[in-house]
Design an enzyme around this catalytic site. Structure first.
Site, PDB file in Angstrom:
ATOM      1  N   ARG A   1       7.103   1.353  -2.140  1.00  0.00           N
ATOM      2  CA  ARG A   1       5.692   1.713  -1.764  1.00  0.00           C
ATOM      3  C   ARG A   1       5.501   3.203  -1.623  1.00  0.00           C
ATOM      4  O   ARG A   1       4.486   3.823  -1.761  1.00  0.00           O
ATOM      5  CB  ARG A   1       5.383   1.116  -0.167  1.00  0.00           C
ATOM      6  CG  ARG A   1       4.114   1.443   0.307  1.00  0.00           C
ATOM      7  CD  ARG A   1       3.972   0.567   1.352  1.00  0.00           C
ATOM      8  NE  ARG A   1       3.064   1.527   2.469  1.00  0.00           N
ATOM      9  CZ  ARG A   1       2.506   1.115   3.477  1.00  0.00           C
ATOM     10  NH1 ARG A   1       3.097  -0.070   4.193  1.00  0.00           N
ATOM     11  NH2 ARG A   1       1.671   1.705   4.273  1.00  0.00           N
TER      12      ARG A   1
ATOM     13  N   GLU B   1      -5.358  -1.772   0.655  1.00  0.00           N
ATOM     14  CA  GLU B   1      -5.110  -2.759   1.786  1.00  0.00           C
ATOM     15  C   GLU B   1      -6.333  -3.795   1.574  1.00  0.00           C
ATOM     16  O   GLU B   1      -6.978  -4.110   2.591  1.00  0.00           O
ATOM     17  CB  GLU B   1      -5.070  -2.268   3.031  1.00  0.00           C
ATOM     18  CG  GLU B   1      -3.717  -1.450   3.237  1.00  0.00           C
ATOM     19  CD  GLU B   1      -3.448  -1.030   4.533  1.00  0.00           C
ATOM     20  OE1 GLU B   1      -4.222  -0.650   5.128  1.00  0.00           O
ATOM     21  OE2 GLU B   1      -2.174  -0.810   4.919  1.00  0.00           O
TER      22      GLU B   1
ATOM     23  N   GLU C   1      -4.298  14.382   6.148  1.00  0.00           N
ATOM     24  CA  GLU C   1      -4.564  13.419   7.171  1.00  0.00           C
ATOM     25  C   GLU C   1      -3.424  13.326   8.177  1.00  0.00           C
ATOM     26  O   GLU C   1      -2.462  12.688   7.667  1.00  0.00           O
ATOM     27  CB  GLU C   1      -5.163  12.001   6.526  1.00  0.00           C
ATOM     28  CG  GLU C   1      -5.645  10.930   7.707  1.00  0.00           C
ATOM     29  CD  GLU C   1      -5.950   9.731   7.037  1.00  0.00           C
ATOM     30  OE1 GLU C   1      -6.191   9.850   5.944  1.00  0.00           O
ATOM     31  OE2 GLU C   1      -6.145   8.752   7.432  1.00  0.00           O
TER      32      GLU C   1
ATOM     33  N   ASN D   1     -11.980   1.251   7.080  1.00  0.00           N
ATOM     34  CA  ASN D   1     -12.337  -0.161   6.880  1.00  0.00           C
ATOM     35  C   ASN D   1     -13.677  -0.575   7.291  1.00  0.00           C
ATOM     36  O   ASN D   1     -13.678  -1.054   8.246  1.00  0.00           O
ATOM     37  CB  ASN D   1     -11.050  -1.075   7.577  1.00  0.00           C
ATOM     38  CG  ASN D   1      -9.842  -0.820   7.045  1.00  0.00           C
ATOM     39  OD1 ASN D   1      -9.534  -0.500   5.757  1.00  0.00           O
ATOM     40  ND2 ASN D   1      -8.824  -1.026   7.928  1.00  0.00           N
TER      41      ASN D   1
ATOM     42  N   GLU E   1      -0.485   4.919  16.846  1.00  0.00           N
ATOM     43  CA  GLU E   1      -0.156   3.544  16.463  1.00  0.00           C
ATOM     44  C   GLU E   1       1.225   3.141  16.026  1.00  0.00           C
ATOM     45  O   GLU E   1       1.634   2.047  16.368  1.00  0.00           O
ATOM     46  CB  GLU E   1      -0.795   3.499  15.090  1.00  0.00           C
ATOM     47  CG  GLU E   1      -0.228   2.171  14.053  1.00  0.00           C
ATOM     48  CD  GLU E   1      -1.185   1.992  12.868  1.00  0.00           C
ATOM     49  OE1 GLU E   1      -1.751   2.973  12.284  1.00  0.00           O
ATOM     50  OE2 GLU E   1      -0.757   0.915  12.163  1.00  0.00           O
TER      51      GLU E   1
ATOM     52  N   LYS F   1     -12.085   4.644   1.351  1.00  0.00           N
ATOM     53  CA  LYS F   1     -10.845   4.141   1.427  1.00  0.00           C
ATOM     54  C   LYS F   1     -10.902   3.100   0.304  1.00  0.00           C
ATOM     55  O   LYS F   1     -11.769   2.057   0.493  1.00  0.00           O
ATOM     56  CB  LYS F   1     -10.545   3.341   2.807  1.00  0.00           C
ATOM     57  CG  LYS F   1      -9.099   2.407   2.529  1.00  0.00           C
ATOM     58  CD  LYS F   1      -8.754   1.997   3.822  1.00  0.00           C
ATOM     59  CE  LYS F   1      -7.734   0.792   3.992  1.00  0.00           C
ATOM     60  NZ  LYS F   1      -7.121   0.605   5.088  1.00  0.00           N
TER      61      LYS F   1
ATOM     62  N   ASP G   1       3.120   5.798   6.106  1.00  0.00           N
ATOM     63  CA  ASP G   1       2.181   5.567   7.178  1.00  0.00           C
ATOM     64  C   ASP G   1       2.565   5.854   8.456  1.00  0.00           C
ATOM     65  O   ASP G   1       2.785   5.306   9.324  1.00  0.00           O
ATOM     66  CB  ASP G   1       1.892   3.999   7.297  1.00  0.00           C
ATOM     67  CG  ASP G   1       0.578   3.731   7.683  1.00  0.00           C
ATOM     68  OD1 ASP G   1      -0.190   4.611   7.822  1.00  0.00           O
ATOM     69  OD2 ASP G   1       0.337   2.563   8.076  1.00  0.00           O
TER      70      ASP G   1
HETATM   71  C1  GCV Z   1      -7.567   1.743   8.912  1.00  0.00           C
HETATM   72  C2  GCV Z   1      -2.284   1.663   8.255  1.00  0.00           C
HETATM   73  C3  GCV Z   1      -3.185   0.881   9.660  1.00  0.00           C
HETATM   74  C4  GCV Z   1      -4.496   0.284   9.207  1.00  0.00           C
HETATM   75  C5  GCV Z   1      -5.225   1.440   8.722  1.00  0.00           C
HETATM   76  C6  GCV Z   1      -4.459   1.905   7.446  1.00  0.00           C
HETATM   77  C7  GCV Z   1      -5.270   2.922   6.695  1.00  0.00           C
HETATM   78  O1  GCV Z   1      -2.280   0.364   7.313  1.00  0.00           O
HETATM   79  O2  GCV Z   1      -2.038   0.238  10.241  1.00  0.00           O
HETATM   80  O3  GCV Z   1      -4.893  -0.151  10.570  1.00  0.00           O
HETATM   81  O4  GCV Z   1      -6.513   1.042   8.362  1.00  0.00           O
HETATM   82  O5  GCV Z   1      -3.024   2.431   7.805  1.00  0.00           O
HETATM   83  O6  GCV Z   1      -5.026   4.091   6.975  1.00  0.00           O
HETATM   84  O7  GCV Z   1      -6.042   2.697   6.154  1.00  0.00           O
END
Ligand code: GCV
Length: 730
Positions: free
Chosen positions: A361, A316, A412, A235, A418, A312, A390
């Site tokens: 999803r 999102e 990945e 991001n 997280e 990316k 995720d």
């Molecule tokens: C970098 C999840 C995480 C986000 C992350 C996203 C991604 O949604 O919570 O923080 O963003 O994955 O892998 O792009």
């Protein structure tokens, strides 16, 4: 089930035995973990003598090369610290005990020693005790300087692990071309999902700043064979591609280069609009294509070995080609064209799901990407998360593995935890990584995820990639906790060789990090090996997923139901009601199971043949059903509660085992781990209590006999707020 009980007993058994086993060789009282596994502590007398006898001199290729200097410097550092004096540098082999860094070019005699040089390729190495010019020597041999760098670290590892230095015979070559860390570091130095302080990149000070820290970062990576780093968050802001930032990226590339690390950056797809002054970022617009070509040329003028872009897109809220009615292929291939003249790579993420798509999803990445199989340029790698949602504590492998045979697919992982308790919970990710890599996709004979990702399945020399979202920051111990260092370590080791065992790597890490007294390594490895399953049990047992708190993902929040997008809500994932629980992804539900090979579609499509670990991922089952797969006659409700309790009990056992290690571990690191384990136990109980209270409020079933009631009411758990939760970044 049985395996878990065995683990539980073993951990407790080792804990009780430890005071007897502790060797009385703790590290220095002031140890803080900064040295990671490159912890070259003074060896006991006999081992020191052996080391010095096998490193009397250091003979190497003599050309002036920063990479060779990095290799030789590491050997000098390691031998000096472990043995008490550095080897003398020499031009030629003139005595026994020489340590010789050699390539076929620098030492033609190599060819006659029967080393498997061809099999070592451009990055592999061989360590061999042998005789040359009448002397007993140790060879670190490779085809390239890079191989010598990795070989030097491997020799030091052998010393740390107490190998017989008179009889070395080891060779190794990486199976994967790109072994990469993805930093989710923002330009303001916050780190998205980072739990170890700020970003290590001190952007304000670059090209100056903490060079020693960068070098130590590079040494740690080189010691694992990690050869690439994406410096900024996926991001990202477009500014990253402007001249002042690129100048800073170039400075970092200069520091990392001698350690074999190529630098990549995340690129924002809309950069031509935001920093290029163009009215569009449409990938088929000639002005946009020209802008990216010029940008690539500019970057390569500054950084001739620049790796490429990670992107990316249309995920999102990030911009992407679909904003212009174009496909992922159009976007990725446009960037690939710009980078191709420089041999650069585009890493295009498959992590996509859309609020405009009402489908499950877990299905959306497959739906969007499979039609593009064979249509991505040769220098594009599509990077796929290990599971379809995720980075949850447990997911089945991603259905894209094996479903795009004509596309370069990278894997990945998320090293930063997280969804597994941030840095305060001890969770060794080796078993998670191993479970994914060894999964047989059944898309073709032998098609495990590892073989698909390392290219063995296709055998056509395609670019291969394993990436891990880094857990590194400015914390003195790098990763936020001592044990999270093991996750960086096991990521690197498995990226080099996806067939390695998580347990062997845990033992190796424990020995290098805490010393290799036998009882200590056994006890630490036991704690580590059961730790991920403990997290699964106290957070998301039986295939549940994404029950974490909104946005920060800290703590339990299975009740959340009011967020704008359905798939942001935990209730979307567990689908619990008065009658049952779980997401029906079979033929009667979302049909996601049909994205897998027929073998899995059949097995996972039927609750009776789905293993308990994935039951609620694929099926909605009644609370009172007694699935045969449980093997213990419990109902779904009873088993769920049992798993939550088992997770808490496992943490209690881990704590006891760690406490018993106190005599054998330096006090500071011991105390730090102990304090985090106390947090983990408290939070494991919280997870268990809050989830049990919530699910019970839906099903109105009594707690199974002998089970302890939650400590607080559901309302109290629901009312909790966490403005201190870490890791949101930006
Ligand atoms: C970098 C999840 C995480 C986000 C992350 C996203 C991604 O949604 O919570 O923080 O963003 O994955 O892998 O792009």
């Amino acid at each position: 089930m049985e395996t878990r009980q065995k683990w539980f007993k073993a951990v407790l058994g080792l804990a009780l035995a430890l005071p007897l086993l502790a060797s009385g060789q703790p590290g220095q009282p002031g140890e803080d973990g900064y040295d990671l596994w490159l912890r070259y502590r003074a060896l006991p007398a006999a081992a020191r003598a052996e080391l010095l006898a096998h490193s009397r001199s250091l003979v190497g290729p003599t050309q002036d090369s920063p990479m060779l200097e990095a290799a030789a410097g590491e050997i000098e550092r390691g031998v000096a610290q472990m043995g008490g004096r550095a080897p003398a540098r020499a031009q030629a082999i003139s005595s026994d005990g020489a340590l010789v860094l050699a390539t076929p070019a620098s030492l033609p005699a190599l060819a006659s020693l029967g080393l498997p040089l061809a099999a070592l390729g451009p990055e592999g190495y061989a360590l061999r005790s042998t005789r040359l010019d009448g002397h007993a020597i140790t060879l670190i041999a490779a085809n390239t300087e890079r191989g010598l760098l990795y070989g030097s670290f491997a020799w030091l590892r052998a010393v740390q692990l107490g190998a017989d230095l008179a009889h070395l015979d080891e060779q190794s070559a990486p199976k994967v071309r790109w072994r990469m860390l993805d930093h989710w570091d923002n330009l303001d130095r916050t780190v998205e999902r980072g739990y170890a302080g700020l970003s290590i990149w001190d952007w304000a000070a670059l090209p100056g700043g903490p060079r020693e820290r960068y070098v130590d970062y590079a040494r740690a990576n080189a010691s694992l064979g990690i050869n690439a780093a994406v410096l900024n968050n996926v991001n990202t802001r477009a500014e990253m591609l402007t001249a002042p930032w690129l100048f800073k990226v170039a400075a970092l590339a200069d520091v990392l280069r001698p350690y074999g690390i190529r630098v990549f950056v995340s690129a924002r797809f809309s950069a031509p609009l935001e920093i290029g002054g163009l009215p569009t970022a449409d990938p088929l617009d000639p002005r946009v294509r020209a802008w990216w070509r010029a940008k690539a040329d500019e970057i390569y003028r500054l950084i001739p070995d620049f790796g490429g872009f990670l992107v990316k897109a249309n995920s999102e809220g990030e911009p992407g080609p679909r904003d212009y009615g174009r496909s992922h292929m159009d976007g990725a291939n446009m960037l690939a064209d710009a980078l191709a003249p420089h041999r650069g790579l585009v890493i295009w993420r498959a992590f996509v799901y859309s609020e405009k798509d009402a489908d499950d999803r877990a299905k959306q990445a497959y739906t969007e990407f499979v039609p593009g199989d064979g249509k991505f340029a040769a220098n594009v790698v599509v990077q796929v998360k290990n599971g379809p949602i995720d980075f949850q504590p447990r997911e089945p492998f991603h259905p894209l593995f094996g479903a795009m045979p004509h596309t370069n697919l990278g894997l990945e992982f998320e090293i930063t935890k997280e969804y597994l308790g941030f840095s305060t919970h001890l969770a060794y990710l080796g078993p998670l990584f191993e479970e994914v890599l060894r999964a047989d996709t059944h898309q073709a004979p032998g098609a495990t995820v590892a073989r698909i990702v390392d290219g063995a399945q296709y055998g056509d020399g395609r670019p291969t990639l394993i990436a891990g979202v880094a857990n590194i920051g400015t914390d003195r111990n790098w990763c936020g906790s001592q044990f999270d260092q093991a996750n960086w370590y096991v990521f690197g080791r498995l990226a080099w060789d996806p067939e390695l065992s998580a347990e062997a790597v845990a033992r190796e890490w424990a020995a290098r990090t805490f010393g290799h007294a036998p009882g200590v390594v056994d006890a630490i490895a036991q704690i580590m090996m059961g730790s991920r399953e403990a997290v699964v049990d106290y957070m998301t047992p039986l295939g549940l997923a994404h029950l974490m708190g909104t946005s920060h993902h800290y703590g339990p929040a299975p009740w959340v139901a009011e967020l704008a997008r359905p798939e942001w809500n935990p209730v979307y994932y567990h689908r619990a009601d008065a009658d049952g629980i779980g997401f029906d992804r079979g033929a009667s539900g979302s049909g996601a199971v049909a994205q897998y090979a027929p073998y899995w579609a059949r097995r996972w499509g039927d609750a009776a043949t789905t293993p308990p670990e994935l039951l609620l991922w694929f099926h909605h089952v009644g609370w009172d059903e007694r699935p045969a797969a449980f093997g213990d006659g419990r109902t779904v409700w009873e088993e769920l509660v049992h798993r939550y309790d088992a997770g808490v009990a496992a943490v209690v056992a881990m704590r006891r085992a760690w406490d018993a290690l106190a005599p054998a571990i330096d006090p500071r690191r011991h105390a730090e781990v102990a304090s985090f384990l106390a947090v983990q136990e408290r939070e494991a109980r919280w997870w268990r209590d809050a989830c049990v209270a919530y699910f019970q409020s839906l099903n109105h079933r009594a707690l199974p006999a002998g089970v302890v009631a939650p400590a607080a009411t559901l309302e109290q758990y629901r009312a909790m707020k966490f403005s201190f939760a870490a890791g949101r970044g930006g």
